[in-house]
Design an enzyme around this catalytic site. Structure first.
Site, PDB file in Angstrom:
ATOM      1  CB  ALA A 121      -0.995   0.239   1.024  1.00 51.29           C
ATOM      2  CB  CYS A 122       2.359   3.080   2.393  1.00 55.57           C
ATOM      3  SG  CYS A 122       3.491   2.073   3.603  1.00 55.57           S
TER       4      CYS A 122
END
Length: 287
Positions: A121-122
């Protein structure tokens, strides 16, 4: 016998529409961990675990190691294979990759900033600054060919049309490598946008096609610092994103002479840096 995980997973869902419910089959993008191990001589180092969509795992490992400065080309690479460690459960053997180097000693890994767990996700939070990229000595992209704005407008549709997994799951990022004339050369998909770029760079490395100074990298989401870092390490001079760039992504592009295009949708885009690589039509003369 261990079964290799696929890129998509069957599921049953209940669709609610207009207060009515009906069941149907669906496909989900598979997300599983991949551990990357480096092997040299008799030594083995566990470098990273990333959540990825299974498929093109060897490219992912090669691209990841290239982005970290451990693999600069095919020469030191002896082979990539899935792990056959008897201590691993059978179902995990396709989730661990061994990258074997042609040498008796493990390379110096002190500069590796990622003995960590990476989230799809990041990516990596707190990544090193622009100065750290400069210290790595990545060569600056060459001026490269000028790309017509009409070519740039057409890239997202070409990327989308080639996204087979996205078509069936609706849940994957994509990265595409294009020629200056807009021909799609290679596309990779993954739940992690950085993984998609790693797979693309790994493909180029394993095929002996680095550097990529005359190629265009298009990503289906936003342009982050890490995507720009990976593109720079691969020698890519032009990066286009369907969505927004981050402030640090713009800083990387500006500092290292890269062209960065964002919000590429329809017949519109924002040109943040590297204007000289984009060929715009001559403005119409006023009568």
């Amino acid at each position: 016998m261990a079964l290799r995980p696929g890129s998509k997973t069957r599921a049953r869902v209940k669709v609610i529409a207009d207060a009515q419910a009906r069941g149907r089959g669906d496909y989900l993008a598979t997300e599983e961990p991949l551990e990357i191990r480096l092997v040299a001589g008799n030594a083995t180092e566990r470098l990273a675990v990333t959540m990825r969509t299974p498929g093109n795992d060897f490219e992912l490992a090669a691209g990841f190691l290239h982005g970290e400065g451990i693999l600069t080309g095919r020469e030191p690479l002896r082979g990539i294979s899935y792990c056959t460690d008897p201590e691993l459960d059978a179902e995990q053997r396709y989730n661990v990759v061994n990258v074997r180097l042609d040498g008796a000693a493990m390379p110096d890994l002190r500069g590796l900033e990622r003995h960590f767990y990476t989230s799809s996700a990041c990516g990596v939070c707190g990544k090193a600054s622009l100065d750290a990229i400069e210290l790595r000595g990545c060569p600056l992209p060459s001026p490269g060919p000028r790309v017509d704005a009409e070519v740039i407008y057409a890239l997202p549709d070409k990327l989308r049309e080639a996204q087979g997994l996205f078509e069936s799951t609706g849940g994957l990022h994509a990265a595409g490598l294009f020629t200056p004339n807009g021909e799609l050369e290679c596309l990779r998909e993954d739940v992690g946008r950085h993984n998609a770029v790693d797979k693309l760079v790994g493909w180029a490395l394993l095929e002996g096609r680095l550097q990529l100074a005359d190629r265009i990298l298009l990503v289906s989401g936003r342009a982050s610092f890490e995507i720009m870092q990976k593109a720079l390490a691969a020698g890519v001079g032009m990066v286009c994103a369907v969505s927004a760039p981050s402030s640090l992504a713009v800083d990387v592009a500006e500092r290292f002479g890269m062209t960065l295009v964002g919000f590429l949708r329809g017949r519109r885009f924002n040109l943040y840096t590297g204007h000289d690589r984009v060929l715009l039509p001559e403005p119409a003369e006023r009568s």
